[in-house]
Scaffold this active site. Structure first.
Site, mmCIF file in Angstrom:
data_model
loop_
_atom_site.group_PDB
_atom_site.id
_atom_site.type_symbol
_atom_site.label_atom_id
_atom_site.label_comp_id
_atom_site.label_asym_id
_atom_site.label_seq_id
_atom_site.Cartn_x
_atom_site.Cartn_y
_atom_site.Cartn_z
ATOM 1 C CG ASP A 31 -2.001 -1.041 1.172
ATOM 2 O OD1 ASP A 31 -2.478 -1.336 0.068
ATOM 3 O OD2 ASP A 31 -2.385 -1.548 2.242
ATOM 4 C CG ASP A 42 -6.684 -1.374 -1.602
ATOM 5 O OD1 ASP A 42 -6.907 -2.589 -1.779
ATOM 6 O OD2 ASP A 42 -5.763 -0.958 -0.870
#
EC number: 3.4.23.36
Length: 165
Positions: free
Chosen positions: A123, A141
């Site tokens: 991330d 995401d």
């Protein structure tokens, strides 16, 4: 002969592949240009912050054992297969269903590859306003959230339309 499946919807898998490649490319760039934990301010309220998330969305189950992490891999794989089957079976539905399913498939594939190859999802997009921080996320995401939002809104719209008129 009545065909209950729509092969034409599978043409939308190009969008899944594009999202997966964009996700892989951005994660590769972050991994080759940053150290884990390094932060770069991109815009006010937006940072590039390289972290690895071994858990699920929003950092859930971050401390889960290896057994559960592999269980997540299998569950996510089944979800991807279910979305591909659902895409294949869409008949006489608005195009937004095919697009949104393809977005979810592409995002899920991108994160699944990270889990299999590295044991954690990379991330790097960090959004914050003063002391409030949204959990760090990635391109996959974004695609998953947009895809689910589109199909939820459209499903709700179709439900209201069919039940009120």
């Amino acid at each position: 002969m009545n065909n209950k499946y729509n092969y034409k919807n599978l043409k939308w898998l190009w969008l899944s592949i594009l999202i997966m490649l964009l996700d892989i490319g951005t994660k590769y760039w972050v991994k080759t240009h940053f150290w884990i934990g390094e932060v770069l301010s991109v815009l006010p309220g937006i940072n590039c912050y390289y972290v690895c998330n071994p858990g699920l969305a929003f950092g859930l189950f971050t401390n889960a054992s290896l057994y559960y992490r592999w269980l997540f891999v299998w569950i996510i794989t089944l979800v991807i297969v279910a979305f591909i089957i659902a895409l294949y079976k869409l008949i006489e539905r608005p195009k937004c269903y095919s697009i949104s399913y393809s977005m979810v498939i592409g995002g899920a594939l991108g994160n699944l590859l990270d889990r299999i190859l590295y044991g954690a999802v990379v991330d790097f997009i960090d959004v914050h306003i003063k002391n409030w921080h949204w959990p760090t996320f990635n391109v996959a995401d974004i695609a998953i959230c947009i895809g689910i939002t589109i199909v939820t809104i459209r499903f709700y719209y179709d439900f209201i339309k069919n039940n009120l008129y």
